[in-house]
Write a protein that holds these residues in place. Structure first.
Motif, PDB file in Angstrom:
ATOM      1  N   TRP A 227      11.686   5.415  -9.750  1.00  0.00           N
ATOM      2  CA  TRP A 227      11.605   6.096  -8.455  1.00  0.00           C
ATOM      3  C   TRP A 227      12.900   6.866  -8.182  1.00  0.00           C
ATOM      4  O   TRP A 227      13.994   6.315  -8.256  1.00  0.00           O
TER       5      TRP A 227
ATOM      6  N   GLN B  81       8.090   1.170   0.615  1.00  0.00           N
ATOM      7  CA  GLN B  81       8.106   2.456  -0.068  1.00  0.00           C
ATOM      8  C   GLN B  81       8.705   2.369  -1.471  1.00  0.00           C
ATOM      9  O   GLN B  81       8.379   3.179  -2.334  1.00  0.00           O
TER      10      GLN B  81
ATOM     11  N   THR C  26       5.985   1.783  -4.794  1.00  0.00           N
ATOM     12  CA  THR C  26       4.852   2.653  -5.090  1.00  0.00           C
ATOM     13  C   THR C  26       4.504   2.594  -6.580  1.00  0.00           C
ATOM     14  O   THR C  26       5.355   2.334  -7.426  1.00  0.00           O
TER      15      THR C  26
ATOM     16  N   SER D 234       6.241   8.631  -2.677  1.00  0.00           N
ATOM     17  CA  SER D 234       5.237   8.749  -1.616  1.00  0.00           C
ATOM     18  C   SER D 234       3.831   8.393  -2.079  1.00  0.00           C
ATOM     19  O   SER D 234       2.853   8.774  -1.436  1.00  0.00           O
TER      20      SER D 234
ATOM     21  N   THR E 263       0.862   2.072  -2.754  1.00  0.00           N
ATOM     22  CA  THR E 263       1.383   0.777  -3.179  1.00  0.00           C
ATOM     23  C   THR E 263       0.194  -0.123  -3.511  1.00  0.00           C
ATOM     24  O   THR E 263      -0.902   0.070  -2.989  1.00  0.00           O
TER      25      THR E 263
ATOM     26  N   ASN F 247       4.102   5.713   2.360  1.00  0.00           N
ATOM     27  CA  ASN F 247       3.102   5.038   1.529  1.00  0.00           C
ATOM     28  C   ASN F 247       2.019   4.371   2.368  1.00  0.00           C
ATOM     29  O   ASN F 247       2.101   4.305   3.599  1.00  0.00           O
TER      30      ASN F 247
END
Length: 777
Positions: free
Chosen positions: A178, A226, A229, A235, A238, A269
């Motif tokens: 991420w 967030q 994910t 974004s 999840t 999310n």
């Protein structure tokens, strides 16, 4: 005629809110929950100075007021604001007051506007003082230092007319692919919770109804999950179950709420198909009804517009978010339509009143009705000294052969090589304003300044940050061959260039293949975590010369590392250490400072083995056929220039009745329950050791246990040969787990109370908890 109650500074905030709400029209109410204008569109810079735009005046007139204005002083490539067009420290208070004066003097009720600014690691404005990114802050394991630094950052924000600081704190690095990993304090909920508490205390000051003039209201980002994910994709969805949410992703938020945070930002999310900004169970059921949160919930940028796909149109989408518990918008086209939503019967006006009341309450708490203007005052000095101190304490020694560092007196020529050696933008992270010339110290400049007399420092870039161009490798290797030691500075970059493309919410748009030199930051996710081809080839070539090698990783995420013991005598991680991080790195390498950083996140061997966070469920997985299950470097790991030995942990009692712990203490008939461990510096240099306390459920409980969980840490300074005993209280918060009812309680069973220098080097003592206790959040 007497002043209305809402103008009485001695009246309780709740009473002032009620009085003001009763005087407001529906249009005015809708204006208070909107934050739809980009702040940099509210002014323009001319030869005569800054002036307000017609677009800003029209926005105020449309709702006879303005709830909040985002990013008036933001400057970066996304906003397009530069040093030539933006608002510097000298003008910040004056321009903010111009904005405030227009709102107060040109609206019926004169309600002040909240001025909201980004403060993820220092104020994101021209002349705002930057701190190292949160991942570096987490590596210090020093919440008190962070609290002191963010207090100065908040004072800087207020001195320039800002009121609300948006700060990332709640996300965890559960997947280092991420791009926003740098914004997290680490992978562990306990560590993140301690830093979140420190953040709230530092920014807002002591708990209370009022927020002082040198403090700011803090909005904690992002609520919630967030950092989990799927695939580390920004974004995205999840796949969290309720237990993972409560055990891991809500702990920091709960700590922030209990510390008094003024607000939280709903994340992009979704859980089980419901986006956070429309998730009533999350925003109302958990946050307000269970935790008692009374602050405001802000939507993330344009997040409410995403609800149109579910709700059918912007009016219904805005009503959905409002009913779920979102109070304040950010740039979207949905909340501006709330008047229509009320008139269509999609949402009750009393629900709108509740949200408006939370916005107004914050304005009263900040004292804006009595003191709407900042006035002529010198900008507060920033936390420059503390920024450098955080950088120094965050440098983490990952591997060391015991002889290479610190650099000894026989070194006469140091080659500082690599794409991150001489680039200030590449060491300061995402969400940063343009830096004035002369601000900051690169790693190369830090080495030149720190080198003792008679030591020559030479430099070659050697490779680009990304890609496989090897044309500069031979020259850099030749330079290294003629040096006594080669410091190879590798890693990543979140530096946004003027040519970077952006989504409407400010996330970078980086196509496959990385056409710009960004490997981290919002919108920059990686499938592979290894160092790029050019960097790897550079390291191999330098190591092949036989010159001793020190690798310094300047990075915003933990890159997957191979075993470098055959190529480097030492490997250090500096994360993104901020503007003065170059001095910090040089001081550690030359021995002017000890390496005291500890990993706030596990370092993987490869992206293919993810996840490798230390506190997964304890199912005894042995690993893949081709790779171990363990991380390359475990959570909590960090070496020093000395050797430290730990004794066996000792408990003051081997059993405890859970009823003794129900009140939050362990001082029953058998006395307080303590865990004591002796720590001994067996080497010849002083050190600051971070002693870590973990808990492992061995038998019992109503859910499957985790491998181990951090539940305490203490920093101690030991001179050469010195011993010290560290005592940890073991109470309800130490032993509690999440029950079937999603509350935290101590459940009966057998526990191992463990201490050690890292999550993979612990020794334990057994504890029996004999009687079930009542629950409590």
């Amino acid at each position: 005629m007497s002043e209305p109650i809402f103008r009485d500074p001695t009246a309780p905030v709740a009473g002032r809110v009620r009085d003001l709400l009763a005087r407001m029209t529906l249009t005015e109410k809708v204006g208070q929950v909107n934050q739809r204008m980009y702040g940099w569109d509210a002014y323009e810079r001319t030869s005569a100075g800054h002036r307000l735009t017609e677009a800003f005046r029209a926005e105020v007139a449309a709702y006879d007021g303005m709830g909040a204005l985002y990013g008036l002083q933001r400057a970066d490539p996304w906003s397009g604001v530069t040093a030539a067009t933006g608002i510097g420290a000298a003008d910040g208070a004056r321009v903010s007051d111009d904005v405030q004066r227009h709102v107060v003097e040109n609206t019926r009720l004169g309600i002040p506007v909240l001025l909201v600014e980004e403060m993820p690691h220092g104020l994101q404005a021209l002349d705002g003082t930057l701190l190292p990114v949160n991942l570096a802050v987490g590596a210090t394991w020093n919440p008190e230092l962070y609290e002191e630094a963010v207090a100065l950052a908040a004072a800087q924000l207020r001195s320039r007319g800002g009121h609300v600081a948006l700060v990332s704190a709640l996300d965890l690095v559960r997947d280092p692919r991420w791009g926003r990993a740098e914004e997290c304090f680490g992978e562990d909920p306990y560590l993140a919770a301690r830093f979140t508490e420190a953040l709230v205390r530092g920014v807002q000051g002591p708990p209370g109804e009022r927020i002082g003039p040198e403090r700011a209201a803090v909005v904690l980002k992002h609520f919630a999950g967030q950092g989990a994910t799927v695939g580390g994709r920004n974004s995205a969805a999840t796949e969290l179950g309720a237990r993972e949410l409560h055990e891991i992703h809500l702990e920091a938020a709960l700590a922030g709420v209990r510390a008094g945070a003024a607000g939280v930002m709903a994340a992009y999310n979704e859980f089980d198909g419901v986006p956070c900004a429309a998730h009533r169970e999350l925003l109302t059921g958990i946050l307000r009804e269970r935790w008692g949160f009374t602050g405001l919930v802000m939507a993330d940028g344009l997040a409410l517009d995403r609800l149109v796909r579910l709700a059918g149109d912007p009016v219904a989408a805005g009503a959905t978010a409002l009913k779920a518990g979102t109070d304040l918008s950010l740039w979207d086209d949905c909340f501006p339509r709330l008047e229509e939503a009320v008139r269509r019967g999609l949402v009750d006006e009393r629900t709108l009143d509740t949200a408006v009341g939370r916005v107004l309450a914050l304005k009263f708490r900040l004292g804006l009705f009595e003191h709407p203007y900042t006035g002529e005052r010198a900008p507060s000095p920033g936390p420059e000294r503390l920024s450098e101190r955080i950088a120094r304490e965050s440098v983490t020694l990952l591997t060391h052969d015991g002889v290479t560092l610190p650099l000894a007196g026989g070194v006469r020529r140091v080659a500082v090589i690599g794409p991150n050696a001489d680039s200030l933008p590449q060491q300061i992270g995402d969400y940063t304003a343009p830096q004035r010339p002369g601000t900051g110290v690169s790693v190369l400049d830090g080495f030149r300044a720190a080198a003792p007399e008679g030591v020559e420092v030479v430099h070659a870039r050697g490779s680009e940050l990304v890609g496989g161009d090897l044309s500069a490798v031979p020259g850099a290797a030749g330079l290294a061959a003629g040096a006594d030691v080669a410091v190879v500075v590798l890693g990543g970059s979140s530096a946004r260039a003027s040519g970077t493309r952006f989504d409407a919410n400010g996330a970078a748009v980086v196509a496959s293949g990385n056409p710009v030199e960004m490997t981290c930051g919002e919108g920059v996710d990686l499938a592979g975590l290894g160092l790029p081809e050019g960097q790897s080839a550079l390291l191999d070539a330098v190591a092949a010369t036989g010159t001793p090698v020190v690798v310094v990783l300047v990075q915003g995420r933990p890159h997957a590392l191979p075993d470098l013991s055959d190529r480097a005598g030492a490997v250090l991680s500096a994360w993104y250490p901020g503007p003065w991080g170059g001095r910090a790195v040089a001081d550690v390498v030359f021995g002017a400072a000890e390496p005291v950083g500890r990993l706030p996140v596990s370092v993987p061997r490869s992206a293919a083995q993810l996840p490798v966070f230390y506190n997964g469920k304890d199912h005894g997985y042995r690993g893949y056929v081709d790779q171990p299950a363990t991380a390359r470097h475990a959570f909590g790991h960090g070496m020093g220039y000395t050797t430290v030995e730990y004794g066996e942990p000792r408990l003051s009692r081997s059993s405890v009745a859970a009823a003794e712990l129900a009140g939050g203490t362990s001082a029953g008939a058998g006395g307080p329950l303590l865990c004591t461990v002796e720590v001994h510096n067996t080497g010849g240099r002083p050190t600051r050791e971070t002693v870590q306390l973990y808990v492992r459920r061995v038998v019992g409980g109503t859910s499957w246990p985790r491998v181990r969980e951090l539940r305490g840490f203490a920093r101690i300074v030991l001179g050469p040969g010195e011993r010290a005993e560290v005592r940890f209280p073991v109470g309800a918060s130490t032993l509690a787990s999440v029950t079937r009812g999603w509350e935290r309680a101590v459940e009966p069973g057998e526990f191992a109370i463990e201490t050690g220098p890292s999550s993979d080097r612990t020794r334990g003592a057994g504890l029996l908890v004999t009687v079930p206790a009542g629950g409590g959040a």
